[in-house]
Design an enzyme around this catalytic site. Structure first.
Site, PDB file in Angstrom:
ATOM      1  N   GLU A  47      -5.056   6.180   5.106  1.00  0.00           N
ATOM      2  CA  GLU A  47      -4.796   5.403   3.891  1.00  0.00           C
ATOM      3  C   GLU A  47      -3.393   4.809   3.959  1.00  0.00           C
ATOM      4  OE1 GLU A  47      -3.808   5.957  -0.841  1.00  0.00           O
ATOM      5  OE2 GLU A  47      -4.895   7.578   0.166  1.00  0.00           O
ATOM      6  N   ARG A  51       2.507  -0.401  -0.786  1.00  0.00           N
ATOM      7  CA  ARG A  51       3.812  -0.323  -1.450  1.00  0.00           C
ATOM      8  C   ARG A  51       4.942  -0.974  -0.660  1.00  0.00           C
ATOM      9  NH1 ARG A  51       3.920   5.900  -2.425  1.00  0.00           N
ATOM     10  NH2 ARG A  51       1.690   6.088  -2.621  1.00  0.00           N
ATOM     11  N   LYS A 134     -10.732  10.945  -6.070  1.00  0.00           N
ATOM     12  CA  LYS A 134      -9.474  11.549  -5.613  1.00  0.00           C
ATOM     13  C   LYS A 134      -8.815  12.202  -6.824  1.00  0.00           C
ATOM     14  CE  LYS A 134      -4.971  10.284  -3.686  1.00  0.00           C
ATOM     15  NZ  LYS A 134      -4.181   9.219  -3.052  1.00  0.00           N
TER      16      LYS A 134
END
Length: 142
Positions: A47, A51, A134
């Site tokens: 993942e 950002r 999640k």
């Protein structure tokens, strides 16, 4: 791709290893060596968070790493979903779940692993057809 189909595919990706590392890439030159090392170490689901300015470039590079399955994290908008899919992400992860994200992932055919922490968030995700979530943010929930 319906939310139920997204969840089935997300579950398959989650089953590849006991954890999915959350990766923040600040230098795109590190993306491929990092992906290769993680895959070699038994962590094939990757993942990459959106950002940093080089995140999409890192996803493009990591998408070609043999044995790896790269995804994009911190999906917040439909534009994020579209950009992640175009960069080669094979799944997405979001901190929560909105109607906009559901629709964008349906339109792009991108499996989504949405974040949830409260019972209401889990129930809402289940109403849409998601059954693989999640636990996020776990740190603030003990």
């Amino acid at each position: 791709m319906t939310p139920a189909e997204q969840s089935r595919q997300a579950r398959r990706i989650c089953a590849l290893a006991p954890i999915i590392p959350v990766i923040v890439v600040k230098d795109a030159a590190h993306a491929v060596p990092l992906a290769r090392a993680l895959v070699a170490g038994g962590l094939p689901a990757l993942e990459v968070t959106l950002r940093t300015p080089v995140a999409l470039e890192a996803i493009r590079a990591m998408a070609d790493v043999e044995g790896g399955t790269v995804g994009a994290g911190t999906l917040l908008t439909a534009a994020d979903v579209k950009a992640a899919k175009a960069a080669g992400a094979r799944f997405g992860v979001s901190p929560g779940l909105t109607e906009t994200l559901v629709k964008a992932c349906e339109d792009e055919g991108l499996p989504l692993l949405p974040g949830a922490v409260t019972a209401s968030e889990v129930m809402r995700a289940m109403e849409w057809g998601y059954d693989c979530l999640k636990f996020f943010p776990g740190g603030t929930s003990g």
